[in-house]
Write a protein that holds these residues in place. Structure first.
Motif, PDB file in Angstrom:
ATOM      1  N   GLY A  32       0.814  -1.215   0.000  1.00 45.09           N
ATOM      2  CA  GLY A  32       0.000   0.000   0.000  1.00 45.09           C
ATOM      3  C   GLY A  32       0.845   1.261   0.000  1.00 45.09           C
ATOM      4  N   VAL A  33       1.907   1.268   0.782  1.00 44.99           N
ATOM      5  CA  VAL A  33       2.801   2.430   0.828  1.00 44.99           C
ATOM      6  C   VAL A  33       3.446   2.649  -0.536  1.00 44.99           C
ATOM      7  CG1 VAL A  33       5.004   3.277   1.777  1.00 44.99           C
ATOM      8  CG2 VAL A  33       3.268   2.349   3.309  1.00 44.99           C
ATOM      9  N   LEU A  34       3.914   1.571  -1.158  1.00 45.97           N
ATOM     10  CA  LEU A  34       4.589   1.696  -2.450  1.00 45.97           C
ATOM     11  C   LEU A  34       3.614   2.100  -3.561  1.00 45.97           C
ATOM     12  CD1 LEU A  34       7.042  -1.311  -2.223  1.00 45.97           C
ATOM     13  CD2 LEU A  34       7.554   1.128  -1.971  1.00 45.97           C
ATOM     14  N   ILE A  35       2.389   1.574  -3.513  1.00 46.47           N
ATOM     15  CA  ILE A  35       1.381   1.965  -4.504  1.00 46.47           C
ATOM     16  C   ILE A  35       1.002   3.438  -4.326  1.00 46.47           C
ATOM     17  CG2 ILE A  35      -1.038   1.656  -5.180  1.00 46.47           C
ATOM     18  CD1 ILE A  35      -0.586  -1.384  -4.741  1.00 46.47           C
ATOM     19  N   TYR A  36       0.823   3.863  -3.068  1.00 41.30           N
ATOM     20  CA  TYR A  36       0.503   5.265  -2.801  1.00 41.30           C
ATOM     21  C   TYR A  36       1.613   6.175  -3.317  1.00 41.30           C
ATOM     22  CZ  TYR A  36      -0.243   9.633  -0.364  1.00 41.30           C
ATOM     23  OH  TYR A  36      -0.413  10.960  -0.080  1.00 41.30           O
ATOM     24  N   ALA A  37       2.860   5.806  -3.043  1.00 39.66           N
ATOM     25  CA  ALA A  37       3.983   6.641  -3.482  1.00 39.66           C
ATOM     26  C   ALA A  37       4.044   6.717  -5.008  1.00 39.66           C
ATOM     27  CB  ALA A  37       5.292   6.086  -2.931  1.00 39.66           C
ATOM     28  N   THR A  38       3.793   5.592  -5.658  1.00 37.37           N
ATOM     29  CA  THR A  38       3.830   5.565  -7.125  1.00 37.37           C
ATOM     30  C   THR A  38       2.708   6.408  -7.714  1.00 37.37           C
ATOM     31  OG1 THR A  38       4.819   3.360  -7.085  1.00 37.37           O
ATOM     32  CG2 THR A  38       3.779   4.062  -9.143  1.00 37.37           C
ATOM     33  N   LEU A  39       1.489   6.213  -7.210  1.00 39.69           N
ATOM     34  CA  LEU A  39       0.353   6.976  -7.725  1.00 39.69           C
ATOM     35  C   LEU A  39       0.501   8.466  -7.442  1.00 39.69           C
ATOM     36  CD1 LEU A  39      -2.623   4.592  -6.839  1.00 39.69           C
ATOM     37  CD2 LEU A  39      -1.522   4.954  -9.072  1.00 39.69           C
ATOM     38  N   SER A  40       1.022   8.791  -6.285  1.00 40.53           N
ATOM     39  CA  SER A  40       1.226  10.192  -5.928  1.00 40.53           C
ATOM     40  C   SER A  40       2.212  10.848  -6.889  1.00 40.53           C
ATOM     41  CB  SER A  40       1.746  10.287  -4.498  1.00 40.53           C
ATOM     42  OG  SER A  40       2.125  11.599  -4.191  1.00 40.53           O
ATOM     43  N   ARG A  41       3.271  10.134  -7.222  1.00 45.17           N
ATOM     44  CA  ARG A  41       4.292  10.699  -8.109  1.00 45.17           C
ATOM     45  C   ARG A  41       3.815  10.732  -9.563  1.00 45.17           C
ATOM     46  NH1 ARG A  41       8.068   7.380  -6.964  1.00 45.17           N
ATOM     47  NH2 ARG A  41       7.815   6.031  -8.751  1.00 45.17           N
ATOM     48  N   VAL A  42       3.170   9.652 -10.018  1.00 44.93           N
ATOM     49  CA  VAL A  42       2.783   9.551 -11.431  1.00 44.93           C
ATOM     50  C   VAL A  42       1.539  10.375 -11.742  1.00 44.93           C
ATOM     51  CG1 VAL A  42       1.993   7.951 -13.224  1.00 44.93           C
ATOM     52  CG2 VAL A  42       3.895   7.313 -11.742  1.00 44.93           C
ATOM     53  N   LEU A  43       0.502  10.243 -10.917  1.00 44.12           N
ATOM     54  CA  LEU A  43      -0.775  10.909 -11.218  1.00 44.12           C
ATOM     55  C   LEU A  43      -0.819  12.366 -10.760  1.00 44.12           C
ATOM     56  CD1 LEU A  43      -3.304   8.054 -10.376  1.00 44.12           C
ATOM     57  CD2 LEU A  43      -2.347   8.687 -12.609  1.00 44.12           C
ATOM     58  N   ALA A  44      -0.285  12.626  -9.576  1.00 46.50           N
ATOM     59  CA  ALA A  44      -0.389  13.980  -9.026  1.00 46.50           C
ATOM     60  C   ALA A  44       0.902  14.777  -9.219  1.00 46.50           C
ATOM     61  CB  ALA A  44      -0.744  13.919  -7.547  1.00 46.50           C
ATOM     62  N   GLY A  45       1.982  14.092  -9.590  1.00 43.08           N
ATOM     63  CA  GLY A  45       3.259  14.800  -9.760  1.00 43.08           C
ATOM     64  C   GLY A  45       3.874  15.245  -8.452  1.00 43.08           C
ATOM     65  N   ILE A  46       3.430  14.632  -7.363  1.00 48.77           N
ATOM     66  CA  ILE A  46       3.934  15.002  -6.033  1.00 48.77           C
ATOM     67  C   ILE A  46       4.724  13.821  -5.462  1.00 48.77           C
ATOM     68  CG2 ILE A  46       3.308  15.718  -3.695  1.00 48.77           C
ATOM     69  CD1 ILE A  46       0.606  16.639  -4.907  1.00 48.77           C
ATOM     70  N   PRO A  47       6.048  13.918  -5.448  1.00 47.97           N
ATOM     71  CA  PRO A  47       6.812  12.811  -4.864  1.00 47.97           C
ATOM     72  C   PRO A  47       6.637  12.759  -3.347  1.00 47.97           C
ATOM     73  CG  PRO A  47       8.271  14.582  -5.550  1.00 47.97           C
ATOM     74  CD  PRO A  47       6.880  14.973  -5.976  1.00 47.97           C
ATOM     75  N   VAL A  48       6.635  11.570  -2.811  1.00 46.02           N
ATOM     76  CA  VAL A  48       6.473  11.370  -1.368  1.00 46.02           C
ATOM     77  C   VAL A  48       7.845  11.011  -0.807  1.00 46.02           C
ATOM     78  CG1 VAL A  48       5.264  10.037   0.391  1.00 46.02           C
ATOM     79  CG2 VAL A  48       4.138  10.531  -1.770  1.00 46.02           C
ATOM     80  N   ASN A  49       8.391  11.885   0.037  1.00 48.58           N
ATOM     81  CA  ASN A  49       9.762  11.675   0.501  1.00 48.58           C
ATOM     82  C   ASN A  49       9.884  10.623   1.607  1.00 48.58           C
ATOM     83  OD1 ASN A  49       8.659  13.151   2.572  1.00 48.58           O
ATOM     84  ND2 ASN A  49      10.402  14.521   2.812  1.00 48.58           N
ATOM     85  N   TRP A  50       8.792  10.218   2.196  1.00 41.94           N
ATOM     86  CA  TRP A  50       8.858   9.269   3.309  1.00 41.94           C
ATOM     87  C   TRP A  50       8.650   7.827   2.870  1.00 41.94           C
ATOM     88  CZ3 TRP A  50       4.378   6.577   3.492  1.00 41.94           C
ATOM     89  CH2 TRP A  50       3.239   7.182   2.979  1.00 41.94           C
ATOM     90  N   ALA A  51       8.222   7.587   1.647  1.00 40.84           N
ATOM     91  CA  ALA A  51       7.813   6.245   1.224  1.00 40.84           C
ATOM     92  C   ALA A  51       8.972   5.254   1.196  1.00 40.84           C
ATOM     93  CB  ALA A  51       7.148   6.309  -0.142  1.00 40.84           C
ATOM     94  N   LEU A  52      10.140   5.650   0.730  1.00 45.29           N
ATOM     95  CA  LEU A  52      11.268   4.729   0.647  1.00 45.29           C
ATOM     96  C   LEU A  52      11.684   4.251   2.040  1.00 45.29           C
ATOM     97  CD1 LEU A  52      13.465   3.272  -0.959  1.00 45.29           C
ATOM     98  CD2 LEU A  52      14.874   5.314  -0.673  1.00 45.29           C
ATOM     99  N   GLU A  53      11.851   5.193   2.961  1.00 42.21           N
ATOM    100  CA  GLU A  53      12.260   4.795   4.308  1.00 42.21           C
ATOM    101  C   GLU A  53      11.168   3.993   5.016  1.00 42.21           C
ATOM    102  OE1 GLU A  53      15.145   7.883   6.308  1.00 42.21           O
ATOM    103  OE2 GLU A  53      13.545   8.886   5.195  1.00 42.21           O
ATOM    104  N   MET A  54       9.919   4.394   4.837  1.00 39.31           N
ATOM    105  CA  MET A  54       8.830   3.650   5.462  1.00 39.31           C
ATOM    106  C   MET A  54       8.783   2.227   4.923  1.00 39.31           C
ATOM    107  SD  MET A  54       6.486   3.387   7.660  1.00 39.31           S
ATOM    108  CE  MET A  54       6.026   4.992   8.229  1.00 39.31           C
ATOM    109  N   SER A  55       8.996   2.066   3.627  1.00 35.56           N
ATOM    110  CA  SER A  55       8.993   0.714   3.063  1.00 35.56           C
ATOM    111  C   SER A  55      10.174  -0.094   3.582  1.00 35.56           C
ATOM    112  CB  SER A  55       8.983   0.763   1.541  1.00 35.56           C
ATOM    113  OG  SER A  55      10.136   1.375   1.036  1.00 35.56           O
ATOM    114  N   GLN A  56      11.325   0.534   3.789  1.00 29.43           N
ATOM    115  CA  GLN A  56      12.467  -0.166   4.381  1.00 29.43           C
ATOM    116  C   GLN A  56      12.155  -0.596   5.816  1.00 29.43           C
ATOM    117  OE1 GLN A  56      15.496   2.823   3.831  1.00 29.43           O
ATOM    118  NE2 GLN A  56      16.132   2.000   1.849  1.00 29.43           N
ATOM    119  N   PHE A  57      11.522   0.271   6.584  1.00 29.74           N
ATOM    120  CA  PHE A  57      11.156  -0.076   7.960  1.00 29.74           C
ATOM    121  C   PHE A  57      10.151  -1.222   7.983  1.00 29.74           C
ATOM    122  CE2 PHE A  57      12.005   4.557   9.489  1.00 29.74           C
ATOM    123  CZ  PHE A  57      13.362   4.326   9.453  1.00 29.74           C
TER     124      PHE A  57
END
Length: 170
Positions: A32-57
């Motif tokens: 869910g975190v990775l899908i949200y980050a992808t959709l946020s970046r692709v559809l809205a053009g807004i990168p999510v800076n917390w998604a990579l670290e959250m997915s690592q955690f």
């Protein structure tokens, strides 16, 4: 085996079973975190800076909390050069000896985990990134997971000794 050991094995196995089953669902949260980050970046053009670290955690919590459950199910890899040809009681004896090395390793790892967690809590340690999350929550999860793995290794040792004696703990 004494009743106290049988109870220890039963309760440790039960706790690690449920923690492992819970950990399985963290994979869906990770997705869910990775899908949200992808959709946020692709559809809205807004990168999510917390998604990579959250997915690592989340991935760290997933595999560390699932480790004891995996050990319980004999899901860990073994060097199977001579082991497969041994009779069941000799395999159990071999496992009882080798698990002692795992217990030692996990005890040292737990000591380091407790120390690192204490440091992270005391000094409010943060990750060096633009999100800069506090690190103590994941370090607490990691330390608990190592502790559960240590308990499961001790439980496995007792089961292996019982099996080697010809009186398995059911």
């Amino acid at each position: 085996m004494p009743k106290a050991i049988r109870l220890f094995v039963r309760y440790v196995d039960a706790v690690n079973y449920w923690v492992g089953r819970f950990a399985m669902y963290l994979f869906f949260v990770l997705g869910g975190v990775l899908i949200y980050a992808t959709l946020s970046r692709v559809l809205a053009g807004i990168p999510v800076n917390w998604a990579l670290e959250m997915s690592q955690f989340l991935l760290s919590a997933y595999y560390l909390l699932g480790g004891a459950y995996s050990m319980q199910l004999n899901g860990h890899v073994r060097m199977d050069l001579l082991y497969a040809n041994l009779p069941p009681r000799k395999r159990a004896m071999t496992d009882a000896i080798t698990i002692l090395f795992v217990i030692f390793y996990l005890a040292v790892l737990l000591a380091g985990g407790v120390s690192a967690t204490d440091y992270a809590i005391t000094y409010q340690q943060r990750n060096y990134s633009s999100w800069a999350p506090l690190l103590w929550p994941i370090k607490v999860v990691m330390t608990i997971a190592i502790f559960l793995m240590l308990l499961q290794a001790i439980s496995t040792f007792f089961k292996d000794v019982a099996e080697a004696r010809g009186k398995p703990i059911v």
